[in-house]
Design a protein around this motif. Structure first.
Motif, mmCIF file in Angstrom:
data_model
loop_
_atom_site.group_PDB
_atom_site.id
_atom_site.type_symbol
_atom_site.label_atom_id
_atom_site.label_comp_id
_atom_site.label_asym_id
_atom_site.label_seq_id
_atom_site.Cartn_x
_atom_site.Cartn_y
_atom_site.Cartn_z
ATOM 1 N N PRO A 28 0.943 -1.132 -0.028
ATOM 2 C CA PRO A 28 0.044 -0.164 0.073
ATOM 3 C C PRO A 28 0.972 1.147 -0.040
ATOM 4 O O PRO A 28 1.736 1.183 0.948
ATOM 5 N N SER A 29 0.596 2.214 -1.040
ATOM 6 C CA SER A 29 1.556 3.333 -1.094
ATOM 7 C C SER A 29 0.736 4.522 0.029
ATOM 8 O O SER A 29 -0.219 4.590 0.074
ATOM 9 N N PRO A 30 1.735 5.101 0.733
ATOM 10 C CA PRO A 30 1.274 6.114 1.458
ATOM 11 C C PRO A 30 0.560 7.469 0.724
ATOM 12 O O PRO A 30 1.053 7.583 -0.403
ATOM 13 N N ASP A 31 -0.458 7.998 1.204
ATOM 14 C CA ASP A 31 -0.989 9.053 0.660
ATOM 15 C C ASP A 31 0.053 10.168 0.750
ATOM 16 O O ASP A 31 0.015 11.047 -0.075
ATOM 17 N N VAL A 32 0.811 10.357 1.790
ATOM 18 C CA VAL A 32 1.819 11.546 1.927
ATOM 19 C C VAL A 32 3.055 10.882 2.857
ATOM 20 O O VAL A 32 2.594 10.122 3.697
ATOM 21 N N VAL A 33 4.051 11.300 2.569
ATOM 22 C CA VAL A 33 5.194 10.707 3.123
ATOM 23 C C VAL A 33 5.961 12.236 3.720
ATOM 24 O O VAL A 33 6.011 13.248 3.034
ATOM 25 N N PHE A 34 5.779 12.173 4.828
ATOM 26 C CA PHE A 34 6.750 13.372 5.573
ATOM 27 C C PHE A 34 8.268 13.129 5.916
ATOM 28 O O PHE A 34 8.270 12.377 6.491
ATOM 29 N N TYR A 35 8.874 13.841 5.108
ATOM 30 C CA TYR A 35 10.402 13.717 5.250
ATOM 31 C C TYR A 35 11.026 14.662 5.866
ATOM 32 O O TYR A 35 11.000 15.893 5.532
ATOM 33 N N LEU A 36 11.587 14.439 7.098
ATOM 34 C CA LEU A 36 12.379 15.285 8.032
ATOM 35 C C LEU A 36 13.824 15.602 7.444
ATOM 36 O O LEU A 36 14.463 14.672 7.665
ATOM 37 N N ASP A 37 13.847 16.643 6.906
ATOM 38 C CA ASP A 37 15.306 16.888 6.056
ATOM 39 C C ASP A 37 16.102 17.446 7.227
ATOM 40 O O ASP A 37 15.994 18.906 7.678
ATOM 41 N N ILE A 38 17.356 16.950 7.327
ATOM 42 C CA ILE A 38 18.457 17.464 8.046
ATOM 43 C C ILE A 38 19.870 17.193 7.898
ATOM 44 O O ILE A 38 19.796 15.876 7.064
#
Ligand code: 2DT
Ligand code: MG
Length: 212
Positions: A128-138
């Motif tokens: 199942p593909s996520p509807d949204v991916v939150f990527y924490l960029d650091i």
């Protein structure tokens, strides 16, 4: 409102390097959604509680060695074994919030020598593909300043840098890249508003399949 809303739940993934604040944001979102009365499930990958997860746990802790392809497949199997539950939750309207998912799987294995992204994606294709991916960029420098990486396998700056490079290659339109150095409450508010928008957008669309 929570009682009258209809339609499926949302599938949301958090990704990012170690010390990016991913688990903190994941927890803040889950707490917020619960406070609004929504049905929420908080999943973590690897899920170390299953029998596959226990093998993964002892690999990560360095208690056991596993061949690199074999451990990659175990991480993937650990997601596939959760799919019936994920689908059931989404169908009954639950918001499913995941701390790491297949993108971690690809980024961490492809960071090893002799692996390419295409091979690494294959076992997770069709999840199942996520509807949204939150990527924490650091940056890895900033991540290191937050405190020592831990003692588990992969928790080394040089390796984390390669992981970050692979994550960059995996980004797509359904990713929301967030600057992890901002105040954690500001990041949380941005995640909240994105999520509320997504709820409207995805309600009537079926879940997609990853990388198909
Ligand atoms: P946590 O520190 O978040 O528990 O992660 N990993 C994770 C992989 O190598 N492949 C995967 O598919 C997943 C989900 C990332 C434990 C470590 O396991 C790595 C960090
Ligand atoms: Mg860790």
């Amino acid at each position: 409102n929570a009682l009258t809303r209809r339609g499926r739940g949302l599938l949301v993934a958090f990704e990012g390097c170690d010390r990016s604040g991913k688990s903190t944001q994941c927890q803040m979102l889950v707490d917020y959604l619960k406070s609004t009365g929504r049905d929420v499930a908080h999943l973590c990958f690897p899920d170390r509680t299953t029998s596959i997860g226990k093998s993964i746990n002892s690999y990560l802790q360095g208690t056991t060695e596993l061949e690199d392809h074999a451990i990659h497949l175990l991480f993937s199997a650990n997601r596939w074994e959760a799919v019936p539950k994920i689908k059931e939750l989404i169908e009954k309207g639950t918001l499913v919030i995941m701390d790491r998912y297949a993108f971690s799987g690809v980024a961490f294995t492809a960071a090893k020598k002799g692996f390419d992204v295409k091979w690494c994606k294959n076992p997770d294709r069709g999840l199942p593909s996520p509807d949204v991916v939150f990527y924490l960029d650091i940056s890895i420098k900033d991540a290191e300043m937050r405190g020592q990486f831990g003692e588990e396998r992969y928790e080394k700056a040089e390796f984390q840098q390669r992981v970050a490079d692979i994550y960059k290659q995996l980004r797509s339109d359904d990713w929301k890249v967030l600057d992890a150095m901002r105040d954690k409450n500001d990041i949380h508010m941005e995640i909240r508003s994105t999520l509320l928008e997504m709820e409207e957008l995805c309600r009537d669309a079926p879940l997609k399949n990853l990388w198909t």
